[in-house]
Write a protein that holds these residues in place. Structure first.
Motif, PDB file in Angstrom:
ATOM      1  N   MET A 103       0.814  -1.209   0.000  1.00 31.67           N
ATOM      2  CA  MET A 103       0.000   0.000   0.000  1.00 31.67           C
ATOM      3  C   MET A 103       0.852   1.265   0.000  1.00 31.67           C
ATOM      4  O   MET A 103       0.380   2.333  -0.374  1.00 31.67           O
ATOM      5  CB  MET A 103      -0.944  -0.003   1.206  1.00 31.67           C
ATOM      6  N   GLY A 104       2.093   1.147   0.419  1.00 28.04           N
ATOM      7  CA  GLY A 104       2.958   2.306   0.454  1.00 28.04           C
ATOM      8  C   GLY A 104       3.580   2.674  -0.877  1.00 28.04           C
ATOM      9  O   GLY A 104       4.228   3.722  -0.987  1.00 28.04           O
ATOM     10  N   ARG A 105       3.386   1.854  -1.904  1.00 29.10           N
ATOM     11  CA  ARG A 105       4.014   2.117  -3.197  1.00 29.10           C
ATOM     12  C   ARG A 105       3.321   3.252  -3.946  1.00 29.10           C
ATOM     13  O   ARG A 105       2.143   3.561  -3.695  1.00 29.10           O
ATOM     14  CB  ARG A 105       4.000   0.845  -4.050  1.00 29.10           C
ATOM     15  N   PRO A 106       4.028   3.883  -4.892  1.00 28.44           N
ATOM     16  CA  PRO A 106       3.482   5.060  -5.579  1.00 28.44           C
ATOM     17  C   PRO A 106       2.165   4.812  -6.313  1.00 28.44           C
ATOM     18  O   PRO A 106       1.306   5.706  -6.334  1.00 28.44           O
ATOM     19  CB  PRO A 106       4.598   5.436  -6.558  1.00 28.44           C
ATOM     20  N   ASP A 107       1.987   3.644  -6.938  1.00 27.56           N
ATOM     21  CA  ASP A 107       0.746   3.423  -7.684  1.00 27.56           C
ATOM     22  C   ASP A 107      -0.454   3.396  -6.754  1.00 27.56           C
ATOM     23  O   ASP A 107      -1.529   3.902  -7.091  1.00 27.56           O
ATOM     24  CB  ASP A 107       0.828   2.148  -8.531  1.00 27.56           C
ATOM     25  N   PHE A 108      -0.287   2.819  -5.568  1.00 20.44           N
ATOM     26  CA  PHE A 108      -1.385   2.820  -4.595  1.00 20.44           C
ATOM     27  C   PHE A 108      -1.575   4.214  -4.021  1.00 20.44           C
ATOM     28  O   PHE A 108      -2.702   4.668  -3.819  1.00 20.44           O
ATOM     29  CB  PHE A 108      -1.109   1.815  -3.476  1.00 20.44           C
ATOM     30  N   ALA A 109      -0.471   4.904  -3.758  1.00 23.12           N
ATOM     31  CA  ALA A 109      -0.552   6.249  -3.193  1.00 23.12           C
ATOM     32  C   ALA A 109      -1.292   7.203  -4.118  1.00 23.12           C
ATOM     33  O   ALA A 109      -1.924   8.164  -3.665  1.00 23.12           O
ATOM     34  CB  ALA A 109       0.848   6.779  -2.898  1.00 23.12           C
ATOM     35  N   ALA A 110      -1.237   6.964  -5.424  1.00 20.55           N
ATOM     36  CA  ALA A 110      -1.963   7.805  -6.360  1.00 20.55           C
ATOM     37  C   ALA A 110      -3.475   7.641  -6.211  1.00 20.55           C
ATOM     38  O   ALA A 110      -4.238   8.548  -6.550  1.00 20.55           O
ATOM     39  CB  ALA A 110      -1.546   7.477  -7.797  1.00 20.55           C
ATOM     40  N   LEU A 111      -3.906   6.484  -5.696  1.00 21.36           N
ATOM     41  CA  LEU A 111      -5.327   6.217  -5.498  1.00 21.36           C
ATOM     42  C   LEU A 111      -5.830   6.741  -4.165  1.00 21.36           C
ATOM     43  O   LEU A 111      -6.827   7.458  -4.087  1.00 21.36           O
ATOM     44  CB  LEU A 111      -5.595   4.698  -5.555  1.00 21.36           C
ATOM     45  N   ILE A 112      -5.146   6.359  -3.094  1.00 19.86           N
ATOM     46  CA  ILE A 112      -5.602   6.672  -1.735  1.00 19.86           C
ATOM     47  C   ILE A 112      -4.393   7.175  -0.952  1.00 19.86           C
ATOM     48  O   ILE A 112      -3.770   6.424  -0.190  1.00 19.86           O
ATOM     49  CB  ILE A 112      -6.236   5.433  -1.061  1.00 19.86           C
ATOM     50  N   PRO A 113      -4.026   8.427  -1.130  1.00 16.67           N
ATOM     51  CA  PRO A 113      -2.774   8.930  -0.549  1.00 16.67           C
ATOM     52  C   PRO A 113      -2.680   8.795   0.966  1.00 16.67           C
ATOM     53  O   PRO A 113      -1.622   8.462   1.498  1.00 16.67           O
ATOM     54  CB  PRO A 113      -2.775  10.404  -0.967  1.00 16.67           C
ATOM     55  N   ALA A 114      -3.764   9.069   1.674  1.00 12.45           N
ATOM     56  CA  ALA A 114      -3.695   9.015   3.140  1.00 12.45           C
ATOM     57  C   ALA A 114      -3.469   7.597   3.637  1.00 12.45           C
ATOM     58  O   ALA A 114      -2.733   7.371   4.604  1.00 12.45           O
ATOM     59  CB  ALA A 114      -4.968   9.596   3.751  1.00 12.45           C
ATOM     60  N   LEU A 115      -4.087   6.614   2.991  1.00 13.24           N
ATOM     61  CA  LEU A 115      -3.893   5.225   3.408  1.00 13.24           C
ATOM     62  C   LEU A 115      -2.476   4.772   3.088  1.00 13.24           C
ATOM     63  O   LEU A 115      -1.862   4.025   3.861  1.00 13.24           O
ATOM     64  CB  LEU A 115      -4.920   4.318   2.727  1.00 13.24           C
ATOM     65  N   ALA A 116      -1.942   5.240   1.978  1.00 15.44           N
ATOM     66  CA  ALA A 116      -0.556   4.918   1.643  1.00 15.44           C
ATOM     67  C   ALA A 116       0.399   5.530   2.664  1.00 15.44           C
ATOM     68  O   ALA A 116       1.364   4.891   3.097  1.00 15.44           O
ATOM     69  CB  ALA A 116      -0.219   5.430   0.240  1.00 15.44           C
ATOM     70  N   ALA A 117       0.124   6.767   3.078  1.00 11.24           N
ATOM     71  CA  ALA A 117       0.974   7.408   4.083  1.00 11.24           C
ATOM     72  C   ALA A 117       0.909   6.667   5.409  1.00 11.24           C
ATOM     73  O   ALA A 117       1.928   6.488   6.092  1.00 11.24           O
ATOM     74  CB  ALA A 117       0.546   8.861   4.268  1.00 11.24           C
ATOM     75  N   ALA A 118      -0.283   6.214   5.785  1.00  5.89           N
ATOM     76  CA  ALA A 118      -0.425   5.442   7.016  1.00  5.89           C
ATOM     77  C   ALA A 118       0.324   4.123   6.926  1.00  5.89           C
ATOM     78  O   ALA A 118       0.961   3.681   7.893  1.00  5.89           O
ATOM     79  CB  ALA A 118      -1.904   5.195   7.306  1.00  5.89           C
ATOM     80  N   ALA A 119       0.281   3.490   5.757  1.00  3.52           N
ATOM     81  CA  ALA A 119       0.992   2.221   5.574  1.00  3.52           C
ATOM     82  C   ALA A 119       2.496   2.414   5.686  1.00  3.52           C
ATOM     83  O   ALA A 119       3.200   1.586   6.275  1.00  3.52           O
ATOM     84  CB  ALA A 119       0.631   1.616   4.218  1.00  3.52           C
ATOM     85  N   ARG A 120       3.000   3.516   5.126  1.00  3.10           N
ATOM     86  CA  ARG A 120       4.434   3.779   5.204  1.00  3.10           C
ATOM     87  C   ARG A 120       4.883   4.085   6.630  1.00  3.10           C
ATOM     88  O   ARG A 120       6.055   3.905   6.971  1.00  3.10           O
ATOM     89  CB  ARG A 120       4.804   4.932   4.276  1.00  3.10           C
ATOM     90  N   ALA A 121       3.945   4.539   7.465  1.00  2.00           N
ATOM     91  CA  ALA A 121       4.281   4.893   8.850  1.00  2.00           C
ATOM     92  C   ALA A 121       4.045   3.741   9.817  1.00  2.00           C
ATOM     93  O   ALA A 121       4.196   3.916  11.025  1.00  2.00           O
ATOM     94  CB  ALA A 121       3.440   6.095   9.285  1.00  2.00           C
ATOM     95  N   ALA A 122       3.683   2.561   9.302  1.00  3.41           N
ATOM     96  CA  ALA A 122       3.243   1.464  10.162  1.00  3.41           C
ATOM     97  C   ALA A 122       4.355   0.824  10.980  1.00  3.41           C
ATOM     98  O   ALA A 122       4.075   0.069  11.902  1.00  3.41           O
ATOM     99  CB  ALA A 122       2.538   0.398   9.328  1.00  3.41           C
ATOM    100  N   GLY A 123       5.614   1.105  10.649  1.00  5.54           N
ATOM    101  CA  GLY A 123       6.705   0.521  11.422  1.00  5.54           C
ATOM    102  C   GLY A 123       7.895   0.218  10.538  1.00  5.54           C
ATOM    103  O   GLY A 123       7.958   0.650   9.380  1.00  5.54           O
ATOM    104  N   PRO A 124       8.845  -0.548  11.056  1.00  3.01           N
ATOM    105  CA  PRO A 124      10.033  -0.888  10.278  1.00  3.01           C
ATOM    106  C   PRO A 124       9.686  -1.813   9.116  1.00  3.01           C
ATOM    107  O   PRO A 124       8.585  -2.356   9.046  1.00  3.01           O
ATOM    108  CB  PRO A 124      10.929  -1.585  11.308  1.00  3.01           C
TER     109      PRO A 124
END
Length: 310
Positions: A103-124
């Protein structure tokens, strides 16, 4: 506002089902690896004490800590149909097996940016590579990064049950305990509206770098409905929607113009959200409460400011 069930309807991260009896032994007695959702549901129906597991990021921590002793496991990692997404009538239908890393990848982030940002912040990386969207929902931990975003987006869960049954419930209803998963049911998919409008996820942690949120915010603009939707995570057992603050600030926005707001209005919105989500607990107000309220106010103000300037 959503509330969290005191008896969560599902088990740990990436597991989706009732908690097994901790006295059931020192290790899982069997592991079933279905290749489809229907097979997984059938396996759970046949083994009511089994715990479903995909990433297992929370489940294995609980097992290692001696807090959980599942009698059996139903692994969801081989079910390809829940590992991607598809478009459906102005929505994205997300598989519950989507990992945070995906979900953190750019193609997903183009669809649902906030969810992608949350996924990237989920941990190591090891957590992002293993943990799944469905597991984040199933665990319903207050600090789950995806939860305030899903609440703000008003996402809907597609629940898969025995005999091919399908039903839908708002994600907020599950988190609130207003609707529970029934025996043998799994979260199969999450349906999220594609707003094609600014959305933001921010969180504050108690340490430098990725960590558990002290407070988080998911905020989306919905120009079609001339609305602002905001959900605050980590400050309560469930994401909180400050509905009055949403309605107040939406009435100030020039939806047909540049959508800008004066700094004073942004500041007031942050304070409005903070007062709604971190209420006083007596007099004098404890320093920790004041600090948390300030943190929420800053997050809400910044999130709205970024959304309006996007």
């Amino acid at each position: 506002m959503t509330t969290h069930a005191p008896h969560a309807p599902q088990a740990r991260d990436s597991s989706q089902g009732p908690r097994s009896d901790p006295r059931a032994g020192n290790a899982a007695q069997s592991v079933t690896l279905p290749a489809s959702l229907d097979e997984a549901v059938a396996a759970l129906a046949a083994m009511p004490a089994a715990v479903p597991v995909a990433g297992g990021t929370d489940l294995m921590a609980a097992v290692n800590a001696g807090l959980l002793r599942p009698a059996a496991l139903v692994g969801l990692g081989r079910i390809n149909e829940i590992r991607g997404w598809q478009y459906q009538d102005g929505h994205a239908l997300l598989g519950a097996g989507l990992t945070h890393a995906r979900m953190g990848r750019p193609d997903f982030a183009a669809l649902i940016p906030a969810l992608a940002a949350a996924a990237r912040a989920a941990g190591p990386p090891q957590i992002r590579n293993a943990g799944t969207l469905g597991g984040n929902i199933a665990t319903a931990a207050p600090t789950g990064d995806a939860l305030p975003v899903l609440a703000a987006l008003e996402a809907v869960l597609v629940i898969v049950g025995p005999g091919g049954a399908r039903r839908e419930i708002p994600v907020s209803h599950l988190l609130a305990g207003r609707e529970m998963l029934r025996p043998g049911e799994l979260i199969g998919f999450v349906r999220v509206p594609l707003l094609h409008a600014p959305q933001v996820f921010l969180k504050a942690t108690g340490r430098t770098g990725p960590g558990r949120a002290v407070a988080s915010v998911g905020l989306v603009l919905d120009p079609a409905r001339r609305g602002v939707r905001c959900a605050i995570g980590a400050v309560a057992p469930m994401p909180l929607r400050p509905l009055e603050a949403e309605q107040w600030v939406a009435s100030l926005i020039d939806w047909d113009g540049d959508r800008s707001l004066a700094p004073e209005a942004l500041e007031a919105f942050g304070e409005y959200v903070a007062a709604a989500c971190v209420p006083d607990q007596g007099e004098p107000v404890a320093p920790a409460v004041l600090h948390l309220r300030r943190t929420v106010a800053v997050l809400a103000r910044r999130a709205l400011g970024r959304a309006l300037s996007s």
